[in-house]
Scaffold this motif. Structure first.
Motif, PDB file in Angstrom:
ATOM      1  N   SER A   1      21.083  11.292  43.804  1.00  0.00           N
ATOM      2  CA  SER A   1      20.867  10.867  45.218  1.00  0.00           C
ATOM      3  C   SER A   1      22.449  10.614  45.578  1.00  0.00           C
ATOM      4  CB  SER A   1      20.250   9.397  45.516  1.00  0.00           C
ATOM      5  OG  SER A   1      18.593  10.544  45.612  1.00  0.00           O
ATOM      6  N   GLU A   2      23.144   9.396  44.670  1.00  0.00           N
ATOM      7  CA  GLU A   2      24.507   8.722  45.532  1.00  0.00           C
ATOM      8  C   GLU A   2      25.470   9.980  45.012  1.00  0.00           C
ATOM      9  OE1 GLU A   2      24.686   4.683  43.088  1.00  0.00           O
ATOM     10  OE2 GLU A   2      24.040   5.955  41.665  1.00  0.00           O
TER      11      GLU A   2
ATOM     12  N   TYR B   1      14.901  19.360  48.082  1.00  0.00           N
ATOM     13  CA  TYR B   1      14.489  17.159  48.257  1.00  0.00           C
ATOM     14  C   TYR B   1      16.371  17.195  47.774  1.00  0.00           C
ATOM     15  CZ  TYR B   1      14.103  13.149  45.949  1.00  0.00           C
ATOM     16  OH  TYR B   1      14.375  11.882  46.287  1.00  0.00           O
ATOM     17  N   HIS B   2      16.794  16.618  48.208  1.00  0.00           N
ATOM     18  CA  HIS B   2      18.260  16.348  47.731  1.00  0.00           C
ATOM     19  C   HIS B   2      18.326  14.850  47.263  1.00  0.00           C
ATOM     20  CE1 HIS B   2      19.797  20.554  48.371  1.00  0.00           C
ATOM     21  NE2 HIS B   2      19.207  20.273  49.512  1.00  0.00           N
ATOM     22  N   GLY B   3      17.376  14.828  47.352  1.00  0.00           N
ATOM     23  CA  GLY B   3      17.454  12.414  46.997  1.00  0.00           C
ATOM     24  C   GLY B   3      16.849  11.972  48.041  1.00  0.00           C
TER      25      GLY B   3
ATOM     26  N   VAL C   1      21.097  11.403  52.471  1.00  0.00           N
ATOM     27  CA  VAL C   1      20.390  12.220  52.067  1.00  0.00           C
ATOM     28  C   VAL C   1      19.222  13.154  52.171  1.00  0.00           C
ATOM     29  CG1 VAL C   1      20.172  13.426  49.370  1.00  0.00           C
ATOM     30  CG2 VAL C   1      22.336  12.265  50.252  1.00  0.00           C
ATOM     31  N   THR C   2      18.157  11.632  52.813  1.00  0.00           N
ATOM     32  CA  THR C   2      16.879  11.544  52.967  1.00  0.00           C
ATOM     33  C   THR C   2      16.825  13.198  54.446  1.00  0.00           C
ATOM     34  OG1 THR C   2      16.348  10.131  52.029  1.00  0.00           O
ATOM     35  CG2 THR C   2      15.299  10.930  54.101  1.00  0.00           C
ATOM     36  N   GLN C   3      17.769  12.637  55.138  1.00  0.00           N
ATOM     37  CA  GLN C   3      18.378  13.750  56.639  1.00  0.00           C
ATOM     38  C   GLN C   3      18.078  14.779  56.206  1.00  0.00           C
ATOM     39  OE1 GLN C   3      21.618  12.035  58.211  1.00  0.00           O
ATOM     40  NE2 GLN C   3      20.556  10.040  59.705  1.00  0.00           N
ATOM     41  N   VAL C   4      18.503  15.619  55.155  1.00  0.00           N
ATOM     42  CA  VAL C   4      18.550  16.756  54.661  1.00  0.00           C
ATOM     43  C   VAL C   4      17.736  17.110  53.430  1.00  0.00           C
ATOM     44  CG1 VAL C   4      21.219  17.286  55.396  1.00  0.00           C
ATOM     45  CG2 VAL C   4      20.920  15.933  53.102  1.00  0.00           C
TER      46      VAL C   4
END
Length: 441
Positions: free
Chosen positions: A132-133, A158-160, A165-168
C-alpha cells in the motif's frame, strides 16, 4: 457531459470473498474474541474460521491438528517458515536493526541484488513496509512528473489501503463510486475484448484518457497488477500490454506495474510479470512475497521520476529498508535462485494446468482456466453462468479435502490458487486429487 466510457458495474468486494459472515455462521468463542478486539474491521476466511498454530513449507496446521495444503497465500513464496529466512532475520536482529539514515552494508547489498533482476533503466529503489505504501508513493511520483492527477485501473483492481490507494482500488469500495480522477476499465479478457485483447485493451485505455480529459483532468498513470489477480487472473497472450503502455506514454502518463501479486518468480516464465509483455515500466511496486512473511515492500523507478518528486518533498520511512527486512529479502532472493524455484513454478505449473484442463473436460462447473506458473484462476459456473455461491461451495469442499483456496473476479466466481513456489510433485498431486473429488462428484 456524455462520458466516453461508462462506469463499470460494481465489482464483488475483495474482502467479502470466502469471508466469515456473522449472520450466516456459528460464532465460536475464538471468533467472538476477535470481533470484540477488532470490531467491524475484522476479516476472517471461511464461514467457520480456522485457528492456525503452525506452518512449514506448503502446509499449515490448525489448532485441532488438521493439516492444510496452502494453495492461497502468496506471501510465503519460498514456503512457510523457511529456515533461510528465519536464520537471516534472527542473526540480523541480534546484530543491528536501525533506519536508512545510517550506512548498513546488508541494505545496499540487498538493493543491488534486487536491482539486478530488473531492466537497467529502473535503478533507484525506495523501500517501504507495505505494498500500500509502495503504490501510494508511486502514484505521488507519477503526479509530480506528469503534472497530472488522473489514474486508469481495471474495474476489480486492488492496490492497497491507504486513503490515496483505496481510491484506485474498486474492489475495496463498498458504497462509494470511484472519484472523479479515476477511471476503471474492464480486465484484458477475450470476453471483454474478443480475439484481439491487445488492441481492445489499448483502445479502452485511450477512451479512459479521453474521459479524464473531458472531466478536465490530465492523466498521470496507468496502474496495473501485472497478473490482474483481483480481476480473475489474466496472463495471455504474452505482450498484450504493449500497446496500452504506448498509449499512456503518448498521453504524457506513466506506466506503474504492480508486482505485489505476480512478482518474485511466481509466473514461472519470468521473474516479473511485466516481462511477459516486452515492456519496461516507469515504476514497479513490490510487497507481500518480498520478505516471505517479514513486512517489507518497495518501489523501483527511473531516477528522473524520483528526482522530480524530491524537489518538493523528501521521503523517509522509519522501518522501510531496515537491516532485518533487508536480511529477509536477501534470503528470499538467494533461495529463489539456489532452490531453482522459478523453474519449479514453470514446470509444476504447466503440469497442474494440463491436468486442470483435462479435469475441466469432465466437469460442468468449470469454465475457463487461466494462469502462468503457480498462479491460477479457474472460473466456476452453473449452467454456463459465473456463480459466486458455487465458488464458495467449492472453496469449502476443498477445505474438507485439506486444501486452502480463495476467490477473485468481478462476480467473485473465480477460484484463485497461489501455492508456495517450493511446491513438490507429491503436493501437486494431492491438490489435483482433492480438486477432482470436489468438481467431479
Amino acid at each position: 457531459m456524455t462520458e466516453l466510457y461508462p462506469k463499470p458495474d460494481k465489482p464483488a468486494q475483495i474482502l467479502d470473498m470466502n469471508a466469515f459472515d456473522q449472520a450466516r455462521s456459528k460464532v465460536s468463542h475464538a471468533v467472538q474474541r476477535r470481533l470484540n478486539n477488532v470490531g467491524a474491521s475484522s476479516v476472517l476466511f471461511y464461514r467457520q474460521p480456522i485457528e492456525m498454530v503452525f506452518a512449514k513449507g506448503a502446509w499449515m496446521t490448525a489448532a485441532d491438528g488438521s493439516e492444510y495444503l496452502d494453495f492461497y497465500n502468496n506471501v510465503p513464496c519460498i514456503g512457510h517458515c523457511h529456515p533461510a529466512v528465519i536464520e537471516a532475520v534472527a542473526q540480523q536482529m541480534a546484530k543491528l536493526n536501525t533506519n536508512t539514515r545510517y550506512l548498513v552494508n546488508i541494505v545496499d547489498e540487498y538493493i543491488e541484488k534486487l536491482k539486478a533482476t530488473f531492466p537497467a533503466p529502473l535503478s533507484n529503489v525506495v523501500l517501504t513496509c507495505s505494498g500500500s505504501e509502495a503504490n501510494d508513493l508511486a502514484m505521488r511520483l507519477a503526479c509530480k512528473s506528469t503534472r497530472g492527477s488522473g489514474f486508469i485501473v481495471t474495474e476489480c483492481a486492488y492496490h492497497g489501503n491507504t486513503a490515496y490507494v483505496t481510491q484506485v482500488s474498486p474492489s475495496s469500495l463498498k458504497n462509494d463510486t470511484l472519484p472523479n480522477h479515476v477511471v476503471a476499465i474492464p480486465a484484458p479478457s477475450t470476453q471483454n475484448y474478443g480475439a484481439d485483447i491487445e488492441q481492445g485493451f489499448a483502445n479502452r485505455v485511450q477512451a479512459a484518457i479521453d474521459e479524464l480529459s473531458q472531466r478536465g483532468i490530465k492523466v498521470a498513470g496507468l496502474l496495473l497488477d501485472s497478473i490482474f489477480s483481483s480481476d480473475g487472473v489474466f496472463t495471455h497472450p504474452n505482450g498484450f500490454l504493449h500497446s496500452a503502455v504506448e498509449v499512456i506514454r503518448r498521453a504524457g502518463g506513466v506506466y506503474i506495474a504492480d508486482e505485489v501479486q505476480p512478482g518474485f518468480a511466481r509466473t514461472g516464465t519470468h521473474f516479473w510479470g511485466f516481462s511477459a509483455h516486452a515492456v519496461v515500466p516507469d515504476m514497479v511496486t513490490m510487497g507481500k512475497p518480498m520478505g516471505n512473511g517479514f513486512p517489507m515492500a518497495g518501489v523501483i523507478t527511473k531516477p528522473y521520476l524520483l528526482e522530480a518528486f524530491c524537489e518538493d518533498v523528501g521521503y523517509f520511512n522509519t522501518f522501510g529498508g531496515n537491516p532485518v527486512a533487508a536480511a529477509a529479502g536477501l534470503a528470499v532472493l538467494n533461495t529463489l535462485a539456489s532452490e531453482g524455484l522459478q523453474e519449479n513454478a514453470r514446470v509444476l505449473g504447466n503440469q497442474i494446468k494440463a491436468h486442470l484442463l483435462d479435469i475441466a473436460e469432465h466437469s460442468s462447473m468449470i469454465g475457463e482456466i487461466r494462469g502462468s506458473g503457480l498462479f491460477f484462476g479457474i472460473d466456476i459456473q452453473a449452467q454456463g453462468v459465473p456463480d459466486a455461491e458455487r465458488t464458495i461451495q467449492v472453496i469449502d469442499r476443498l477445505r474438507e479435502q485439506k486444501i486452502l483456496a480463495g476467490a477473485a473476479g468481478k462476480q467473485g466466481a473465480t477460484l484463485k490458487l497461489r501455492p508456495p513456489l517450493c511446491l513438490t510433485q507429491a503436493e501437486a498431486e494431492f491438490f489435483l486429487d482433492g480438486f477432482r473429488q470436489v468438481v467431479l462428484d
